[in-house]
Design an enzyme around this catalytic site. Sequence first.
Site, PDB file in Angstrom:
ATOM      1  N   SER A  86       0.805  -1.231   0.000  1.00 52.51           N
ATOM      2  CA  SER A  86       0.000   0.000   0.000  1.00 52.51           C
ATOM      3  C   SER A  86       0.829   1.268   0.000  1.00 52.51           C
ATOM      4  CB  SER A  86      -0.949   0.006   1.209  1.00 52.51           C
ATOM      5  OG  SER A  86      -2.015  -0.893   0.986  1.00 52.51           O
ATOM      6  N   LYS A  89      -0.048   3.700  -2.736  1.00 49.64           N
ATOM      7  CA  LYS A  89      -1.069   4.744  -2.633  1.00 49.64           C
ATOM      8  C   LYS A  89      -0.450   6.120  -2.398  1.00 49.64           C
ATOM      9  CE  LYS A  89      -4.681   1.604  -1.001  1.00 49.64           C
ATOM     10  NZ  LYS A  89      -3.920   0.376  -0.758  1.00 49.64           N
ATOM     11  N   SER A 146      -6.557   2.920   3.975  1.00 52.55           N
ATOM     12  CA  SER A 146      -5.774   2.347   2.872  1.00 52.55           C
ATOM     13  C   SER A 146      -6.675   1.494   1.978  1.00 52.55           C
ATOM     14  CB  SER A 146      -4.613   1.506   3.406  1.00 52.55           C
ATOM     15  OG  SER A 146      -3.689   1.224   2.391  1.00 52.55           O
ATOM     16  N   LYS A 248       2.845   6.634   5.466  1.00 50.47           N
ATOM     17  CA  LYS A 248       1.985   5.554   4.989  1.00 50.47           C
ATOM     18  C   LYS A 248       2.510   4.201   5.415  1.00 50.47           C
ATOM     19  CE  LYS A 248      -1.644   4.387   2.613  1.00 50.47           C
ATOM     20  NZ  LYS A 248      -1.797   3.200   3.481  1.00 50.47           N
TER      21      LYS A 248
END
Length: 515
Positions: A86, A89, A146, A248
């Site tokens: 992720s 992202k 997420s 993140k």
Amino acid sequence: MRTVIGSTASRWLRGSVSVFVCLVLVAAAQVVAMDNADAKKRKSYKRAKAAKAVASNPRYAAFVIDAKTGKTLFARNADKQRYPASLTKMMTLYLMFEDLKSGRIKKSDRVVMTRAGARRPPSKIGLRVGRSISVEQAILALVTKSANDVATAVGDKLSGSEAAFARRMTRKARQLGMKRTTFKNASGLTQRGQTTTARDMSKLGIALREHFPRRFKYFKTRLFKLGKARYGNHNRLLGRVRGVDGIKTGYTRASGFNLVSSVRTGGRSIVAVVMGGRTGGRRNAHMTSLIRRTLPKASRGKKKLLIARATSSRTKSARKAANKKLTTRKVAKAIKQIKVAPKPAFSPKTKGRIANRIALAHAATASARVSKAEIASVRSALRKMAARNRPTPQARPATRSNLMAFSADQKTTASIKAVELITRPETNTKPKPAPGWHVQIAATDSKAKALEMLKSVRRSNQSILRGRSLHVPTVNKNGTTLFRARYTGFSSKRQARRACNALKKRRIKCIALKS
């Protein structure tokens, strides 16, 4: 007698006490030294165990960079290929911020959940197909939850499809200096060929901070509410480790537990990356350890620009179009100011020859052309006459034919260009679409607006309008010309109405009609 005996006893007693105290102190010092040695052994044992665990983890990679100077503070397998999970992202959000800044999208715009997005595995918010959320809600869903389904829907909205969006992500990565990163989807779910490195992820983290300082605050969000649902941020270091303000987390089975952290405190600034953790707890502990070890080494000096801002390809094309338009206007304005040059005096014989050639060109049909030999002979005659009767150099009149013939060849006269223009075959415009069923979504006073509406709706509704052509017919109403925005390519009335009904469910007005 008492004094002598008492004095001897007192001396002996004092000596015994002194010796005893010394022995106690020596013993205590030895115990403390042994404890320190044991503590050092235990500490070194723990470090060795941690290093051994890291060495035995083939997915592990870490990198810490001074975000002010670009100096590397820590690196382990920093350039080895890893699955981003992720962390992908981060790039999805970068492109959303870029489009927000350029005005291509707004926070209030809607992101419609597509069928492909709804099929994505968790983590997701579970939005149904056809339902929508705002762009700002999509940003918060990506930062906190997420959400894989939202990431896919965002890719469909911004580029028409997730595959096209992934190609745009990769291009942007190259522009930011991420040479070893390739994206295949917008969510980060494991896909063959989608890899990155710890060093590249640090560059992306710095780019987000440098290029979008006002929107970087989204990464500090700890709780996101959507209706009755509440989603907490997966980044557990927020509020627990001093100075951490994002960025993140990420996890898949193939990648392990990943984390990119931005830290700013005490005038120092770093970006740290940990990839391939065996558990979320171990990853967070290792990240905390790296921050505490490397932050004191970071500079407190002036900040340098580490990641150059990459110009969007759309911005470049728009700039080129604007420059072209501006250049055309300048040329037209300059031509209007030019005086008309006097016509050269041709002999009656030459005038007759030229008249015959022009008459021949006018008589030719669209398919028939004057031969190259004929044109060459006229050109040769005109050049000779122009050489003999060359007037004072002045520009040609601003007629349509002369404007089209405008070039760097100053020796070629307007008459030659006129012959070439006349003998050039006419090119047909786009053929009209075959009669059949159409779906009309709007009517506007601008053809450009109609085309933009058609492209925008098709981008966000690929599953409904895939393979449909764009058509903008005109109609005059009360002296006003309107341009109708239509999709063509429907084989039957049922097919057109089905597409229109699907668009209406997504709050897009339309009508099915036959041309």
